[in-house]
Design an enzyme around this catalytic site. Structure first.
Site, PDB file in Angstrom:
ATOM      1  N   GLY A  14      15.808  -3.901  -8.190  1.00 32.20           N
ATOM      2  CA  GLY A  14      14.421  -4.321  -8.352  1.00 32.20           C
ATOM      3  C   GLY A  14      13.726  -3.782  -9.587  1.00 32.20           C
ATOM      4  O   GLY A  14      14.306  -3.730 -10.678  1.00 32.20           O
ATOM      5  N   ARG A  35      19.133   6.119  -3.541  1.00 35.88           N
ATOM      6  CA  ARG A  35      19.883   6.563  -2.354  1.00 35.88           C
ATOM      7  C   ARG A  35      21.278   5.974  -2.341  1.00 35.88           C
ATOM      8  O   ARG A  35      22.214   6.578  -1.846  1.00 35.88           O
ATOM      9  CB  ARG A  35      19.161   6.109  -1.072  1.00 35.88           C
ATOM     10  N   VAL A  62      14.120  10.358  -1.880  1.00 30.27           N
ATOM     11  CA  VAL A  62      12.902  11.106  -2.238  1.00 30.27           C
ATOM     12  C   VAL A  62      12.223  11.718  -1.014  1.00 30.27           C
ATOM     13  O   VAL A  62      11.372  12.598  -1.160  1.00 30.27           O
ATOM     14  CB  VAL A  62      11.900  10.242  -3.042  1.00 30.27           C
ATOM     15  N   SER A 141       0.560  -1.126  -5.599  1.00 26.71           N
ATOM     16  CA  SER A 141       0.652  -2.539  -5.191  1.00 26.71           C
ATOM     17  C   SER A 141      -0.737  -3.130  -5.048  1.00 26.71           C
ATOM     18  O   SER A 141      -1.697  -2.418  -4.738  1.00 26.71           O
ATOM     19  CB  SER A 141       1.367  -2.640  -3.841  1.00 26.71           C
ATOM     20  N   TYR A 154       1.666  -0.358   5.140  1.00 23.29           N
ATOM     21  CA  TYR A 154       2.186  -0.470   3.765  1.00 23.29           C
ATOM     22  C   TYR A 154       1.028  -0.403   2.778  1.00 23.29           C
ATOM     23  O   TYR A 154       1.057   0.371   1.802  1.00 23.29           O
ATOM     24  CB  TYR A 154       2.969  -1.785   3.591  1.00 23.29           C
ATOM     25  N   LYS A 158       0.027   2.446  -0.218  1.00 22.46           N
ATOM     26  CA  LYS A 158      -0.193   2.125  -1.632  1.00 22.46           C
ATOM     27  C   LYS A 158      -1.612   2.495  -2.061  1.00 22.46           C
ATOM     28  O   LYS A 158      -1.842   2.872  -3.213  1.00 22.46           O
ATOM     29  CB  LYS A 158       0.120   0.656  -1.894  1.00 22.46           C
ATOM     30  N   PHE A 191      12.392  -6.615  -2.119  1.00 22.14           N
ATOM     31  CA  PHE A 191      11.233  -6.122  -1.359  1.00 22.14           C
ATOM     32  C   PHE A 191      11.100  -6.781   0.010  1.00 22.14           C
ATOM     33  O   PHE A 191      11.001  -6.096   1.039  1.00 22.14           O
ATOM     34  CB  PHE A 191       9.969  -6.353  -2.203  1.00 22.14           C
TER      35      PHE A 191
HETATM   36  C1  8X3 Z   1       4.184  -5.970  -3.118  1.00 23.65           C
HETATM   37  C2  8X3 Z   1       3.117  -6.969  -3.129  1.00 23.65           C
HETATM   38  O1  8X3 Z   1       1.625  -8.509  -1.742  1.00 23.65           O
HETATM   39  O2  8X3 Z   1       3.959  -8.413  -1.125  1.00 23.65           O
HETATM   40  O3  8X3 Z   1       3.711  -4.682  -3.023  1.00 23.65           O
HETATM   41  O4  8X3 Z   1       2.496  -6.555  -0.642  1.00 23.65           O
HETATM   42  S1  8X3 Z   1       2.789  -7.609  -1.587  1.00 23.65           S
END
Ligand code: 8X3
Length: 253
Positions: A14, A35, A62, A141, A154, A158, A191
């Protein structure tokens, strides 16, 4: 970037892998962490072959504070003065609404995206401050700025990265060390496959009907940030595909 020492976490795929290629193309010396040993070795071998740059690898999770500290402490003197730290390692797990959230997913995201980033940053910063020079580039993000359904934890991790970056900026003011947060929107990488635990069909629907960003689009932006003159500090960049107006508004055809 020639001979600049760049540490990239999450470098086996990525955005991290794209950063490794992009910085290598500019002649940087790379310390790559990930990893997955096999993937990391493949990335490093390809970089050495294509760009003829020095590249060392460490298999580090990490989340493992001892492993982070040991990897930094074990750097040979010629690799110790890290110039650029790209805190890229991070992940999302799940898209359940908060009341159905899976606690293990939350722990993994918090441990990696927040605590892991802190462990690496804490291990690297003292040498930057001592040298009055260095650059920390944190990959956050759009999800840390705007809510979307199921983004909950998530997004919160961020948002934590974003506020940590701002606080680092304040703490490091006067040291010569720069801090930047990069906030990508929709980037087609592993992702969503990771978020949906291998469900590639579901993951691919996230990127259908428009042209998403590529990992290299983000890496180019990170390179731009890292190559400004020492008196210029780009504190924050939000980048999205042209088809994406906000976390939830995406023009799909
Ligand atoms: C990645 C962008 O919008 O898929 O962090 O969360 S989103």
């Amino acid at each position: 970037m020639k001979n600049t020492i760049v540490l990239i976490t999450g470098a086996s795929s990525g955005i991290g892998e794209a950063c490794a290629e992009t910085f290598a193309a500019e002649g940087a010396r790379l310390i790559l962490w990930a990893r997955r040993a096999d993937k990391l070795d493949t990335v490093a071998a390809s970089i050495r072959e294509r760009f003829a740059v020095d590249c060392i690898t460490h298999v580090v999770d990490v989340r493992d504070r001892d492993a982070v500290n040991k990897a930094i402490a074990a750097l040979p003197p010629s690799w110790a003065p890290i110039d650029v730290l790209v805190n890229n390692a991070g992940l999302s797990r799940g898209l359940e609404p908060i009341h159905e959230g899976v606690i293990e997913n939350w722990e993994e995201m918090i441990d990696t995206n927040v605590k892991g980033l802190l462990y690496v940053t804490r291990a690297v910063l003292p040498t930057m401050v001592a040298r009055k020079s260095g650059h920390v580039i944190n990959v956050a993000s759009i999800a840390g700025m705007q809510a979307y359904r199921g983004g909950n934890v998530y997004g919160a991790t961020k948002a934590a990265v974003k506020m940590l970056s701002e606080n680092m900026q304040v703490d490091l003011n006067g040291t010569g060390v720069r801090v930047c947060t990069i906030d990508p929107g929709l980037v087609e990488t592993e992702f969503s496959v990771v978020r949906f635990r291998g469900d590639t069909d579901r993951a691919s629907t996230v990127y259908q009907g428009y042209q998403p960003l590529t990992a290299h689009d983000v890496a180019d932006t990170i390179l731009y940030v890292a190559t400004r003159p020492a008196h210029v500090n780009i504190q924050n960049i939000l980048l999205t595909p042209t088809a994406q107006a906000s976390a939830t508004v995406v023009h799909r055809t």
